[in-house]
Design an enzyme around this catalytic site. Structure first.
Site, PDB file in Angstrom:
ATOM      1  N   ASP A  47       0.823  -1.200   0.000  1.00  0.00           N
ATOM      2  CA  ASP A  47       0.000   0.000   0.000  1.00  0.00           C
ATOM      3  C   ASP A  47       0.865   1.261   0.000  1.00  0.00           C
ATOM      4  O   ASP A  47       2.049   1.237   0.384  1.00  0.00           O
ATOM      5  CB  ASP A  47      -0.902   0.021   1.238  1.00  0.00           C
ATOM      6  CG  ASP A  47      -2.257  -0.603   0.978  1.00  0.00           C
ATOM      7  OD1 ASP A  47      -2.541  -0.952  -0.183  1.00  0.00           O
ATOM      8  OD2 ASP A  47      -3.036  -0.755   1.937  1.00  0.00           O
ATOM      9  N   LYS A  69      -3.401   2.593  -2.161  1.00  0.00           N
ATOM     10  CA  LYS A  69      -4.771   2.808  -1.695  1.00  0.00           C
ATOM     11  C   LYS A  69      -4.739   3.983  -0.750  1.00  0.00           C
ATOM     12  O   LYS A  69      -4.273   3.895   0.380  1.00  0.00           O
ATOM     13  CB  LYS A  69      -5.309   1.570  -0.963  1.00  0.00           C
ATOM     14  CG  LYS A  69      -5.429   0.335  -1.814  1.00  0.00           C
ATOM     15  CD  LYS A  69      -6.475   0.477  -2.903  1.00  0.00           C
ATOM     16  CE  LYS A  69      -7.876   0.525  -2.340  1.00  0.00           C
ATOM     17  NZ  LYS A  69      -8.880   0.649  -3.425  1.00  0.00           N
ATOM     18  N   MET A 186      -8.624   9.772   8.389  1.00  0.00           N
ATOM     19  CA  MET A 186      -9.022  10.265   7.063  1.00  0.00           C
ATOM     20  C   MET A 186     -10.063  11.373   7.163  1.00  0.00           C
ATOM     21  O   MET A 186     -11.038  11.407   6.436  1.00  0.00           O
ATOM     22  CB  MET A 186      -9.561   9.106   6.205  1.00  0.00           C
ATOM     23  CG  MET A 186      -8.554   7.985   5.983  1.00  0.00           C
ATOM     24  SD  MET A 186      -9.253   6.491   5.214  1.00  0.00           S
ATOM     25  CE  MET A 186     -10.104   5.763   6.625  1.00  0.00           C
TER      26      MET A 186
END
Length: 267
Positions: A47, A69, A186
């Site tokens: 990732d 990702k 996030m």
């Protein structure tokens, strides 16, 4: 133990696959089990948020594929990643799916395990240190504290597209009533919505810490309050990937910074 259901005659014996948490970035935070899995892998699917130093443990002959990702960036489709995993393990490879933080905390590890199991393959999972814990720890503060927080809520600020959103006002009320620490992953791109919702339940002076690229050499942070969050994010220029920690435990950051030993170690 890995298995394939009812393999046709002549099909190669399956390899093995391990979902490995690479931690928040600092390669020194890798577990011994993670290092051993990386060293043994013949195929590694990596990732974006895996720290650069982590890959130093891979064998030179390992086949490494970067399958980024990351929210807001061009990413490899999840279905493609799952197909790559299946093809490699069916070819008899020792596969490591290397993910930032922990595979089972906002890492889509659960989806990948389900996909593998549908194909008759049982993966191993190696946990990693999650950024929500490591970030605040680098600032000398805890996530729980007997006098400040009786529990922790991990929540994504980037919910599934077209799925149910987060009820920030209700979550803020729970933080207030139950004395919880709120850790938001996030959340930078949704900061305005998060701030407005939480302010419906929490006072504007509620402490907030924002930590960008926790534990990495380029880590930056901002200590602020819920009421000043947007203004201070704009002033500081902090961006993704970042963790927001909301609650009274953030007071421990200021206390830690006042300690000469911690201040010297953080310089």
């Amino acid at each position: 133990m890995n298995r394939l259901n009812e393999l046709p005659a002549g099909t190669p014996a399956p390899g093995r696959i391990t979902l490995v948490g690479a931690g928040p970035g600092d390669p020194d935070l890798l577990t011994l089990k993670a290092v051993k899995a990386i060293q043994a892998a013949s195929v590694i699917l990596v990732d974006d948020l895996v720290g650069e130093g982590v890959m130093a443990h891979a064998r030179p002959e390992a086949r490494v594929t970067y399958v980024g990702k990351r929210g807001g960036c061009k990413s490899t489709p999840q279905a493609t990643i799952e197909q790559l995993m299946l093809e490699a393990v069916r070819a008899g490879e020792n596969v490591v799916r290397l993910k930032g933080g922990d595979p089972f905390i906002f890492g889509r590890g659960g989806e990948e395990v389900e996909s593998l199991r549908r194909a008759g393959i049982e993966p191993e999972v190696v946990n990693g240190v999650t950024a929500g814990l490591a970030g605040i720890t680098t600032l000398g503060a805890p996530l729980t504290h007997r006098e400040r927080a009786q529990g922790v809520v991990f929540v994504t600020g980037h919910p599934q597209k077209d799925g149910p959103g987060v009820d920030w006002a209700r979550l803020g009320q729970a933080v207030q009533d139950l004395r919880l620490t709120l850790v938001i992953y996030m959340g930078i791109s949704s900061a305005a919505r998060i701030q407005a919702g939480l302010l419906a339940a929490l006072p504007p002076e509620t402490p907030v810490a924002v930590i960008e690229r926790a534990t990495c050499p380029e880590q930056r942070q901002c200590l602020t309050s819920l009421g000043a969050l947007l203004d201070d994010l704009k002033t500081s220029g902090l961006g993704s990937p970042a963790i927001m920690v909301v609650g009274d435990v953030v007071k421990g950051v200021r206390e830690a910074l006042a300690e000469p030993a911690f201040a010297a170690a953080s310089a």
